[in-house]
Design a protein around this motif. Structure first.
Motif: not given
Length: 92
Positions: A23-44
């Motif tokens: 584990i590197v970090s635990i974050v709350v997924p409400t911000s736009a950058p974290l939503k983009r990170l989530r979508e990038d991870a899904r695509q990859n």
């Protein structure tokens, strides 16, 4: 017998576990950058959904850049990590 940090598993909900040392970090997924990170991870193909169909309340970022979604609050996960670290220290 001492448990090394690399051998410690953290329950992230619904019977799913993650190795503590990954584990590197635990974050709350409400911000736009974290939503983009989530979508990038899904695509990859780097996204692991461990919510069992529940609302995503936290994202765990691993050292391999995988994103793990959890239905548990980030505060709950942090408490579990801290408890595991304390137990690991007391075992030594």
């Amino acid at each position: 017998m001492s448990t090394r940090a690399r051998d410690v598993l953290i329950n992230i909900g619904f019977g799913n576990v993650v190795f503590l040392n990954k584990i590197v970090s635990i974050v709350v997924p409400t911000s736009a950058p974290l939503k983009r990170l989530r979508e990038d991870a899904r695509q990859n193909n780097m996204l692991v959904d461990a919510t069992s169909g529940r609302k995503t309340r936290s994202m765990i970022i691993t050292e391999s850049n995988h994103i793990i979604l959890s239905a548990l609050q980030s505060e709950t996960l942090v408490q579990r990590v801290n408890s595991a670290l304390m137990e690991n220290l007391l075992d030594k």
